[in-house]
Design an enzyme around this catalytic site. Sequence first.
Site, PDB file in Angstrom:
ATOM      1  N   TYR A  57     -14.583  15.429  -1.070  1.00 19.71           N
ATOM      2  CA  TYR A  57     -14.069  15.948   0.199  1.00 19.71           C
ATOM      3  C   TYR A  57     -13.463  14.830   1.054  1.00 19.71           C
ATOM      4  CZ  TYR A  57     -17.105  19.996  -0.872  1.00 19.71           C
ATOM      5  OH  TYR A  57     -17.745  21.058  -1.459  1.00 19.71           O
TER       6      TYR A  57
ATOM      7  N   HIS B 279     -21.319  17.758  -9.330  1.00 21.42           N
ATOM      8  CA  HIS B 279     -20.413  18.717  -8.700  1.00 21.42           C
ATOM      9  C   HIS B 279     -19.899  19.788  -9.665  1.00 21.42           C
ATOM     10  CE1 HIS B 279     -17.541  18.919  -5.012  1.00 21.42           C
ATOM     11  NE2 HIS B 279     -17.763  20.126  -5.489  1.00 21.42           N
TER      12      HIS B 279
END
Length: 275
Positions: free
Chosen positions: A50, A108
């Site tokens: 991010y 992730h």
Amino acid sequence: MTIPTRTLNDGRSIPQLGFGVFKVEPDETERIVLDAFEAGYRHIDTAAIYRNEEGVGRAIAASGIPRDELFITTKLWNDRRGAADTRAALGESLEKLGLSHVDLYLIHWPTPKNGSPVETWETLGALRSEGLTTSIGVSNFDERYLPEILSTGVIPAIDQIELHPQFQQRPAVSLAAQHDIAIEAWGPLGQGKVDYTGGVIGEIAARTGASWAQVVLAWHLAAGRIVFPKSNRRERMEENLAAASVELSAADIAAIDALDLGAAGRVSSDPADAN
């Protein structure tokens, strides 16, 4: 506002309603996370990819909130695998966040083209033992990829997967439940790609005086799932948080359950293709 909590299979407690920072611009992150803290959130979900961990860290430092009142999650990106790289990646995330540990560290994506995740997963177990993360888990590991993680004997506390009314991931949820793995629903409102404003959800919203988003979040909470909706607007943050006080009947929950389309309801990437 009292935020419900869930006890994980490692004995740790997690707020069921958190705040996500996916697609929050790095230069806006500190302000937005501070707004979330002021609204009452104490659970923040970020990730290395991010590129806003620094902003989250600045907000944590500026908030003055005691560390033990916060629950901070970050995630290992797909280009970091194996013991040395995984360890280095968490170190980089901790530096950006300004923390000595995170509360939850996740792989992730399974990224099947990268080969087996076992060494990486076992490294997360070592990092937990060293106190660099309190809990460990996986993200986007559905029933196709979770079994290899389970085969190590190190059971995840969390599996974070896309889940919303038209895509309920029942096979993955069932497998996780067999091992007391909590489900975190990302994209819990359909990421703006599904119209949940009408139909069954709209009718429940009108009858209960809640917004459609509050109805969907209350449905997740009633199932024991953990959610972290994202918004850049303070009023929407507060609206989402107030979903904790929305009560749905068993009939309401069953009606939303019936909206599941199976795999056809997916609106984001299939883990098989996210490499």
